[in-house]
Design an enzyme around this catalytic site. Sequence first.
Site: not given
Ligand SMILES: Cc1cc2nc3c(=O)[nH]c(=O)nc-3n(C[C@H](O)[C@H](O)[C@H](O)COP(=O)(O)OP(=O)(O)OC[C@H]3O[C@@H](n4cnc5c(N)ncnc54)[C@H](O)[C@@H]3O)c2cc1C
Length: 325
Positions: A35, A69, A125-127, A146, A179, A197
Amino acid sequence: MTQLPDFDPTDGGRHPSIVDRIAASTTPRVPFSVEFYPPRDEAAEERLWRAASVFSELGAAFASVTYGAGGSTRDRTVRVVERIVRETDILPIAHLTAVGHTADELREMIRMYGEVGVSNILALRGDPPGDPLGEWTAHPEGLRYAEELVRLIHEVGNFHVGVASFPEGHYRARDLDHDTEVLVGKLRAGAEYSITQMFWDIDDYLRLRDRVVAADPEQGAKPIIPGLMPVTSLRVVRRMVELSGCALPEGLSEKLRLAAGDGPEENRAAVREVGIEFATDLCERLIAEGAPCLHFNTLNFSRATHEVLANLSMAPASDVAATSL
Ligand SMILES: Cc1cc2nc3c(=O)[nH]c(=O)nc-3n(C[C@H](O)[C@H](O)[C@H](O)COP(=O)(O)OP(=O)(O)OC[C@H]3O[C@@H](n4cnc5c(N)ncnc54)[C@H](O)[C@@H]3O)c2cc1C
């Protein structure tokens, strides 16, 4: 140099999917990947391309490039993936996050990736920008999760899509069952694999794999690629842990603390030694457990990952000393 055709949304076959690339990898023992993040200045840019050239030589299966972000690294992310396509043999994955964007902006961004020759996108989804652990609010014209981004990418074009997974559970998830449901939902929506992660306890990875297989055997057959980071600085790893909500096991944390010493500056050489030994051992165990690929979070440095690969007999040890960073 690769000549790039115009983006055709029906043509996703320009580059193989990550899953096919991993299956075709000829790296000894198990494929590995890296990465990168988009560099902020010239010195960082130079370091990134030196690292990319080392990993290209060593046969990395793919390189993923992070997305800041709210689109804060948008142009830099596009520039880096485009250059990887044009100048290296590494297959790029472009990360994309939904945070701060309208759905139309995301569509435009996906098309832009297609135009520079990207076929693989990691849908996230991002933070919240600023404070990643702060309150999450979706853009009023944007996406909430996401899973929706996975669907949107497939609507825009014929891309290969991956998603994030969380061995310890996402820090906002209600519990591990929820999760798992979220991950399975993203895979059912059309993601072909997930990248985890970073983690340090192999049991967390194995339990995640078991949970997904138990929840949906078909989705459980998709690769869960472990995300790894050889620790080279106690200060840096503490910050990463704080930002990502993952935990350093007490045993490792204590060893790193002792290695760092009490001085005003941590003893980097000693910390590095502990970090690389720990990462090597974790990788050995992941290989024994049939992990599909080892994905290293490099922070754009090559040497620590190179050293771990050499310890695993996946890279010639003689070359490590020549790797400057
Ligand atoms: C390999 C990897 C690469 C990453 N790269 C980046 C990057 O390039 N840039 C960046 O800004 N961040 C990055 N991140 C961080 C990531 O954006 C965060 O961890 C973010 O908080 C979660 O993203 P996600 O895609 O898992 O979201 P999601 O899968 O949408 O989950 C987000 C939250 O929402 C909850 N949720 C999801 N779907 C539902 C639903 N239908 N109903 C209720 N709750 C739900 C989940 O339990 C979780 O708590 C990366 C993380 C990893 C593991």
